[in-house]
Design a protein around this motif. Sequence first.
Motif, mmCIF file in Angstrom:
data_model
loop_
_atom_site.group_PDB
_atom_site.id
_atom_site.type_symbol
_atom_site.label_atom_id
_atom_site.label_comp_id
_atom_site.label_asym_id
_atom_site.label_seq_id
_atom_site.Cartn_x
_atom_site.Cartn_y
_atom_site.Cartn_z
ATOM 1 N N SER A 104 0.854 -1.312 -0.029
ATOM 2 C CA SER A 104 0.164 -0.120 -0.182
ATOM 3 C C SER A 104 0.843 1.026 0.086
ATOM 4 N N LYS A 105 0.491 2.306 -0.864
ATOM 5 C CA LYS A 105 1.444 3.500 -0.823
ATOM 6 C C LYS A 105 1.345 4.251 0.630
ATOM 7 N N VAL A 106 2.581 4.461 1.108
ATOM 8 C CA VAL A 106 2.530 5.311 2.382
ATOM 9 C C VAL A 106 2.353 6.695 2.051
ATOM 10 N N GLY A 107 2.054 7.419 3.124
ATOM 11 C CA GLY A 107 1.654 8.909 2.850
ATOM 12 C C GLY A 107 2.050 9.530 4.339
ATOM 13 N N VAL A 108 2.100 10.832 4.364
ATOM 14 C CA VAL A 108 2.477 11.590 5.629
ATOM 15 C C VAL A 108 1.867 13.006 5.649
ATOM 16 N N GLY A 109 1.240 13.541 6.515
ATOM 17 C CA GLY A 109 1.054 14.910 6.669
ATOM 18 C C GLY A 109 1.379 15.375 8.045
ATOM 19 N N VAL A 110 1.797 16.683 8.219
ATOM 20 C CA VAL A 110 2.350 17.186 9.550
ATOM 21 C C VAL A 110 2.046 18.531 9.748
ATOM 22 N N ASP A 111 1.628 18.822 10.972
ATOM 23 C CA ASP A 111 1.259 20.108 11.374
ATOM 24 C C ASP A 111 1.897 20.697 12.748
ATOM 25 N N VAL A 112 1.950 21.909 12.911
ATOM 26 C CA VAL A 112 2.617 22.367 14.189
ATOM 27 C C VAL A 112 1.746 23.513 14.530
ATOM 28 N N MET A 113 1.579 23.683 15.834
ATOM 29 C CA MET A 113 0.629 24.764 16.308
ATOM 30 C C MET A 113 1.396 25.573 17.659
ATOM 31 N N LYS A 114 0.858 26.569 17.649
ATOM 32 C CA LYS A 114 1.495 27.356 18.878
ATOM 33 C C LYS A 114 0.425 27.049 19.963
ATOM 34 N N ILE A 115 1.018 26.659 21.215
ATOM 35 C CA ILE A 115 -0.004 26.470 22.131
ATOM 36 C C ILE A 115 -0.399 27.721 23.057
ATOM 37 N N GLU A 116 -1.281 28.682 22.395
ATOM 38 C CA GLU A 116 -1.837 29.893 23.074
ATOM 39 C C GLU A 116 -2.960 30.316 22.303
ATOM 40 N N TYR A 117 -4.020 30.791 22.762
ATOM 41 C CA TYR A 117 -5.064 31.524 22.163
ATOM 42 C C TYR A 117 -5.097 33.007 22.351
ATOM 43 N N SER A 118 -4.918 33.494 20.977
ATOM 44 C CA SER A 118 -4.750 35.243 20.657
ATOM 45 C C SER A 118 -5.706 35.735 19.590
ATOM 46 N N GLY A 119 -7.065 35.100 19.860
ATOM 47 C CA GLY A 119 -7.959 35.344 18.824
ATOM 48 C C GLY A 119 -8.465 36.758 19.587
ATOM 49 N N GLY A 120 -9.498 37.506 18.715
ATOM 50 C CA GLY A 120 -9.798 38.686 19.126
ATOM 51 C C GLY A 120 -11.038 38.473 20.466
ATOM 52 N N LYS A 121 -11.764 37.427 20.165
ATOM 53 C CA LYS A 121 -12.969 37.011 21.177
ATOM 54 C C LYS A 121 -12.375 36.425 22.445
#
Length: 300
Positions: A130-147
């Motif tokens: 089976s064909k292998v695949g990969v996805g990656v993501d990075v997030m800063k652990i903070e909330y900085s929204g306007g609400k």
Amino acid sequence: MVQHKCTRWAIDLASWHPTLPQLAQAVAVIQSEECERLMKFVFLDDFLSSLVGRLLMRKFVSAHSDVDYKDVRFARDARGKPYWLQAEDKCRKQLSFNVSHQGKFVLLAGISSETEMGAADAAPTTNTTSKVGVGVDVMKIEYSGGKNLADFFRIMKRKFSDSEWRYIRHPQHNEADQVKAFMRHWCLKEAYVKELGVGITVDLQKISFTVDTTRELDVVTSPLTGTTLRCNDLPENDFHFEEHLLQPKYCAAIAFKNYKPEFGKFEFLNIEQLLVATEKASDVEIVEYCRKALNKRRKA
């Protein structure tokens, strides 16, 4: 038999303030259409993060092929995902990779797959055929929204399954714990969707993760590898997930399809490892392009 090799690279851009010659070296190896995309960014921070992502892709391909770093070329498939343009006369090696950036971090996760010589008569297995695949993501652990956070959570609740939301809003979680739990789940969802391809519309509420709670997610113990996924209430057994904490304020997730790598952390590279000397860096057009880029403003 197919042999797989996993690569996890991270670049911390916090201390990089590129000089004009440095930036020209970096821009000289990327393609003209990539330059056009990069120049559309309003802020220099986003320009540099995306540029470094392109350089990481080239380093990964060059490291797992006989193609010189400066000669690596990419195209995009129907889903919008970049892929390596291999020459027709070259050995067909499967390379799967994905990049992500947020804040000061740029990440690459990649898998190199190669069939061993003399393995034609080996009994095939599901994992190797089976064909292998990969996805990656990075997030800063903070909330900085306007609400305020409560309003933000009320809006975002529809993006999570009931079980995910119960974990995020667990009564024993203080506000910081809730933000961390939220970012962990969002990071996992993004990594999974990125492996599928950006052209696919997914109902995020139907993607339900059960995070690994056997250990606390911290810099020392990460990655956590016990996270599981149900999609439309059915188990996604073809996927394996890793959760990393790069620094106390940055989490990352990797979604591997049809592949379970050995335990490993992100390797931190520096900018110098992505720059190569090339005569093209002195071209007038490239130098002027870089001057224009360096005039972009930084984020506050």
